[in-house]
Design a protein around this motif. Sequence first.
Motif, PDB file in Angstrom:
ATOM      1  N   SER A 170       0.856  -1.177   0.000  1.00  0.00           N
ATOM      2  CA  SER A 170       0.000   0.000   0.000  1.00  0.00           C
ATOM      3  C   SER A 170       0.897   1.233   0.000  1.00  0.00           C
ATOM      4  O   SER A 170       2.120   1.130   0.047  1.00  0.00           O
ATOM      5  N   GLY A 171       0.273   2.410  -0.020  1.00  0.00           N
ATOM      6  CA  GLY A 171       1.046   3.648   0.029  1.00  0.00           C
ATOM      7  C   GLY A 171       1.426   4.049   1.436  1.00  0.00           C
ATOM      8  O   GLY A 171       2.017   5.119   1.627  1.00  0.00           O
ATOM      9  N   ARG A 290      -3.564   5.483  -8.323  1.00  0.00           N
ATOM     10  CA  ARG A 290      -3.186   4.113  -8.699  1.00  0.00           C
ATOM     11  C   ARG A 290      -4.260   3.109  -8.282  1.00  0.00           C
ATOM     12  O   ARG A 290      -4.654   2.229  -9.052  1.00  0.00           O
ATOM     13  N   ASN A 291      -4.706   3.214  -7.030  1.00  0.00           N
ATOM     14  CA  ASN A 291      -5.694   2.269  -6.520  1.00  0.00           C
ATOM     15  C   ASN A 291      -7.050   2.456  -7.194  1.00  0.00           C
ATOM     16  O   ASN A 291      -7.756   1.488  -7.475  1.00  0.00           O
ATOM     17  N   ALA A 292      -7.412   3.709  -7.437  1.00  0.00           N
ATOM     18  CA  ALA A 292      -8.691   3.967  -8.104  1.00  0.00           C
ATOM     19  C   ALA A 292      -8.715   3.335  -9.494  1.00  0.00           C
ATOM     20  O   ALA A 292      -9.694   2.665  -9.874  1.00  0.00           O
ATOM     21  N   LEU A 293      -7.658   3.522 -10.252  1.00  0.00           N
ATOM     22  CA  LEU A 293      -7.614   2.994 -11.612  1.00  0.00           C
ATOM     23  C   LEU A 293      -7.482   1.477 -11.636  1.00  0.00           C
ATOM     24  O   LEU A 293      -8.014   0.806 -12.520  1.00  0.00           O
ATOM     25  N   ALA A 294      -6.755   0.920 -10.646  1.00  0.00           N
ATOM     26  CA  ALA A 294      -6.505  -0.520 -10.630  1.00  0.00           C
ATOM     27  C   ALA A 294      -7.746  -1.318 -10.237  1.00  0.00           C
ATOM     28  O   ALA A 294      -7.997  -2.396 -10.794  1.00  0.00           O
ATOM     29  N   THR A 305     -10.819   9.043  -8.881  1.00  0.00           N
ATOM     30  CA  THR A 305      -9.694   9.969  -9.007  1.00  0.00           C
ATOM     31  C   THR A 305     -10.153  11.410  -8.808  1.00  0.00           C
ATOM     32  O   THR A 305      -9.348  12.285  -8.497  1.00  0.00           O
ATOM     33  N   ARG A 306     -11.446  11.648  -8.958  1.00  0.00           N
ATOM     34  CA  ARG A 306     -11.981  13.000  -8.767  1.00  0.00           C
ATOM     35  C   ARG A 306     -12.027  13.406  -7.297  1.00  0.00           C
ATOM     36  O   ARG A 306     -12.341  14.553  -6.982  1.00  0.00           O
ATOM     37  N   GLN A 307     -11.716  12.468  -6.400  1.00  0.00           N
ATOM     38  CA  GLN A 307     -11.653  12.806  -4.978  1.00  0.00           C
ATOM     39  C   GLN A 307     -10.403  13.623  -4.646  1.00  0.00           C
ATOM     40  O   GLN A 307     -10.312  14.186  -3.558  1.00  0.00           O
ATOM     41  N   VAL A 308      -9.460  13.686  -5.555  1.00  0.00           N
ATOM     42  CA  VAL A 308      -8.212  14.414  -5.313  1.00  0.00           C
ATOM     43  C   VAL A 308      -8.404  15.899  -5.608  1.00  0.00           C
ATOM     44  O   VAL A 308      -8.796  16.281  -6.707  1.00  0.00           O
TER      45      VAL A 308
END
Length: 322
Positions: A170-171, A290-294, A305-308
């Motif tokens: 994880s990150g 990374r996690n969103a796309l994966a 990814t729009r949460q960023v």
Amino acid sequence: MKAAFVGKGGSGKTTLAALFARHLRTLDDTRALLAVDADINQHLAVALGADAEVAAMLPALGDHLYDIKEHLRGDNPLIASADAMLKTTPPGPGSRLLRVDEPNPLYDKLVADVGGVRLAVTGPFAADDLGVACYHSKVGAVELLLNHLVDGPGEYVVVDMTAGADSFASGLFTRFDLTFLVCEPTVRSVGVYRQYVGYARDHDVPVVVVGNKVEDADDVAFLRAEVGDDLLCWMGRSGFVKAAERGRCLPIADLEPAGVAALETMRAALDEQPKDWVRYAGQAAEFHVRNALAWGNARAGEDLTRQVDPKFTLAPAPAEVR
């Protein structure tokens, strides 16, 4: 400041994480302290002085992941619901941020005093998880908390991480100002060091080595030859540490002077690390994307990814920096 303890299984990282937290607790300039057990083998509570029965009854972060998400999202307009949050979800406008020590419902429920140290535990890998769950889904609670935590001078978070390279699942490994890699004077332990720093430095994660179970000058020479300038200090022969590893938690005042000096060297190295909140936010965003796309987008049915919010950082207000 946030510190992680990593190393080969059996290297003594949990013992040293507990010693470091207990040492920080005795210092006059420690304003706040939180220890977190994020290891699949949950031993930090016992290392801090709890008996095994008490340690087994501590509330587990991993069992309250929904509550953690619901609290942290606050009224952030970028997050539709707690169900839409991943372990990597970064804070944004409206998110509830945490301080190391403050009154809030999460700490009231999930943080306990163990040997004078405030402790949160991820929780063990339970029988119901076998074959169906990943331990890192539990550790995700720690990553979420650290993503939303603002720390200032004299405030410390000490995290005992999973052994070896498991930390890179994880990150979470990017969430620290300094990582202490506990290394025995052995080929296997040095091998873990090389693997860890190889990954960590690709992400600008600062790592220093703390030698452990060092018996003599030959052991020191071996570590210097293998890890070079990364060797910060070492723990030598110690009756105090031996007692700790056998389950006897002696008063921290009984630690030998050489051990105290090593802990002070570690504290000084941690305090000297520069705070870079922009980088911290950028690393959180990177791993969230990374996690969103994966897998996250497919599970949630939306673009997470729009949460960023690229403009959002955790830097404390100037009045809070004392």
